[in-house]
Design a protein around this motif. Structure first.
Motif, PDB file in Angstrom:
ATOM      1  N   ILE A 105       0.830  -1.208   0.000  1.00  0.00           N
ATOM      2  CA  ILE A 105       0.000   0.000   0.000  1.00  0.00           C
ATOM      3  C   ILE A 105       0.862   1.255   0.000  1.00  0.00           C
ATOM      4  O   ILE A 105       0.610   2.207  -0.749  1.00  0.00           O
ATOM      5  CB  ILE A 105      -0.949  -0.008   1.219  1.00  0.00           C
ATOM      6  CG1 ILE A 105      -1.970  -1.146   1.088  1.00  0.00           C
ATOM      7  CG2 ILE A 105      -1.668   1.329   1.358  1.00  0.00           C
ATOM      8  CD1 ILE A 105      -2.786  -1.401   2.337  1.00  0.00           C
ATOM      9  N   LYS A 106       1.923   1.261   0.798  1.00  0.00           N
ATOM     10  CA  LYS A 106       2.750   2.468   0.930  1.00  0.00           C
ATOM     11  C   LYS A 106       3.551   2.787  -0.329  1.00  0.00           C
ATOM     12  O   LYS A 106       4.059   3.903  -0.475  1.00  0.00           O
ATOM     13  CB  LYS A 106       3.697   2.329   2.119  1.00  0.00           C
ATOM     14  CG  LYS A 106       4.706   1.204   1.995  1.00  0.00           C
ATOM     15  CD  LYS A 106       5.567   1.117   3.250  1.00  0.00           C
ATOM     16  CE  LYS A 106       6.600   0.000   3.140  1.00  0.00           C
ATOM     17  NZ  LYS A 106       7.431  -0.100   4.366  1.00  0.00           N
ATOM     18  N   ALA A 107       3.672   1.822  -1.256  1.00  0.00           N
ATOM     19  CA  ALA A 107       4.451   2.051  -2.480  1.00  0.00           C
ATOM     20  C   ALA A 107       3.569   2.371  -3.685  1.00  0.00           C
ATOM     21  O   ALA A 107       4.069   2.491  -4.800  1.00  0.00           O
ATOM     22  CB  ALA A 107       5.313   0.824  -2.782  1.00  0.00           C
ATOM     23  N   ARG A 108       2.267   2.527  -3.471  1.00  0.00           N
ATOM     24  CA  ARG A 108       1.354   2.724  -4.598  1.00  0.00           C
ATOM     25  C   ARG A 108       1.664   3.988  -5.397  1.00  0.00           C
ATOM     26  O   ARG A 108       1.669   3.969  -6.623  1.00  0.00           O
ATOM     27  CB  ARG A 108      -0.089   2.778  -4.100  1.00  0.00           C
ATOM     28  CG  ARG A 108      -0.644   1.416  -3.743  1.00  0.00           C
ATOM     29  CD  ARG A 108      -2.106   1.528  -3.390  1.00  0.00           C
ATOM     30  NE  ARG A 108      -2.718   0.220  -3.306  1.00  0.00           N
ATOM     31  CZ  ARG A 108      -4.023   0.012  -3.290  1.00  0.00           C
ATOM     32  NH1 ARG A 108      -4.844   1.043  -3.368  1.00  0.00           N
ATOM     33  NH2 ARG A 108      -4.510  -1.201  -3.209  1.00  0.00           N
ATOM     34  N   ALA A 109       1.886   5.094  -4.694  1.00  0.00           N
ATOM     35  CA  ALA A 109       2.140   6.362  -5.391  1.00  0.00           C
ATOM     36  C   ALA A 109       3.378   6.250  -6.269  1.00  0.00           C
ATOM     37  O   ALA A 109       3.390   6.702  -7.420  1.00  0.00           O
ATOM     38  CB  ALA A 109       2.299   7.492  -4.380  1.00  0.00           C
ATOM     39  N   GLY A 110       4.416   5.624  -5.755  1.00  0.00           N
ATOM     40  CA  GLY A 110       5.632   5.443  -6.530  1.00  0.00           C
ATOM     41  C   GLY A 110       5.431   4.505  -7.698  1.00  0.00           C
ATOM     42  O   GLY A 110       6.028   4.690  -8.765  1.00  0.00           O
ATOM     43  N   TYR A 111       4.560   3.502  -7.528  1.00  0.00           N
ATOM     44  CA  TYR A 111       4.332   2.539  -8.607  1.00  0.00           C
ATOM     45  C   TYR A 111       3.651   3.194  -9.798  1.00  0.00           C
ATOM     46  O   TYR A 111       4.030   2.956 -10.947  1.00  0.00           O
ATOM     47  CB  TYR A 111       3.483   1.368  -8.111  1.00  0.00           C
ATOM     48  CG  TYR A 111       3.235   0.338  -9.193  1.00  0.00           C
ATOM     49  CD1 TYR A 111       4.199  -0.619  -9.482  1.00  0.00           C
ATOM     50  CD2 TYR A 111       2.064   0.351  -9.944  1.00  0.00           C
ATOM     51  CE1 TYR A 111       3.994  -1.550 -10.491  1.00  0.00           C
ATOM     52  CE2 TYR A 111       1.854  -0.572 -10.949  1.00  0.00           C
ATOM     53  CZ  TYR A 111       2.820  -1.523 -11.220  1.00  0.00           C
ATOM     54  OH  TYR A 111       2.621  -2.430 -12.233  1.00  0.00           O
TER      55      TYR A 111
END
Length: 226
Positions: A105-111
């Motif tokens: 969840i915490k890496a969604r923006a970066g993905y």
């Protein structure tokens, strides 16, 4: 896609086809897959098509054989020419637990901004899944209860990457949009848009223009967070 009807071309071909049919039946049992599941994986019209392969009534095309070899993690040569039921199971754990990149969840923006960056993908952590699917795979952590009771909050959903023209309306997909959303929903296709439908009835459906879709991943399996 229809199976190729077998032609009697000689003893050698019959011998090879016998290994194909026995191997397909054996491997499906080893992986606890049903005829319906294998037919869907291969894009066949129904379980009778796959049953024809196992019964020796039809021969898979080379394209289908390559898919099967990849899924079962055997070589094409082994699938066609050897009795795999007699093969020693020394690497069963390695074969049955491949690792796939996971987007928490915490890496969604970066993905959403970096999904085309090989360096970004290579630095994602991985999780193990029960079996090796055919195609490019990725796992996404689910945020929220919109797909409960089917998939719980925090679960990891593993998807196989598809093009939009491979979409099967009414199936579950992970959808990545250009406005930063990564959602797991049942997808119903319209002419120029997709309806994203939650299993939990308290969430309304959402309509998204097809041109806003960056990626689609067909549901393969999910792992509930422990």
């Amino acid at each position: 896609m229809s199976p190729i009807k077998k032609q009697n071309s000689g003893k050698d071909d019959n011998k090879k086809s016998n290994f194909i049919k026995s191997n397909l039946s054996f491997l499906r049992g080893e992986h606890n897959k049903t005829l319906d599941e294998m037919s869907e994986l291969l894009g066949l019209s129904g379980k009778s098509s796959y049953r024809a392969y196992e019964n020796g009534d039809a021969l898979p095309s080379i394209h289908i054989l390559m898919k099967l070899a990849s899924f079962y993690d055997v070589s094409l040569d082994e699938l066609v020419r050897f009795d795999l039921s007699k093969k020693e199971k020394t690497n069963a754990k390695t074969i049955n637990e491949p690792e796939v990149p996971v987007v928490p969840i915490k890496a969604r923006a970066g993905y959403v901004s970096g999904f085309q960056d090989d360096h970004f993908i290579d630095n994602l952590k991985t999780i193990k899944i029960p079996y090796k699917p055919y195609g490019i795979t990725r796992a996404f952590q689910i945020d929220g209860d919109s797909m409960e009771p089917e998939v719980n909050d925090g679960a990891y959903v593993v998807g196989i990457k598809i093009d939009q023209n491979e979409l099967q309306s009414g199936k579950n997909y992970i959808v990545v949009t250009d406005d930063g959303d990564i959602v797991y929903k049942m997808v119903v296709e319209n002419q120029n848009s997709l309806n994203l439908i939650s299993r939990n009835p308290k969430y309304p459906a959402k309509e998204v223009d097809k041109e806003k879709i960056k990626e689609m991943w067909k549901y393969y399996c999910h792992l509930n967070k422990t």
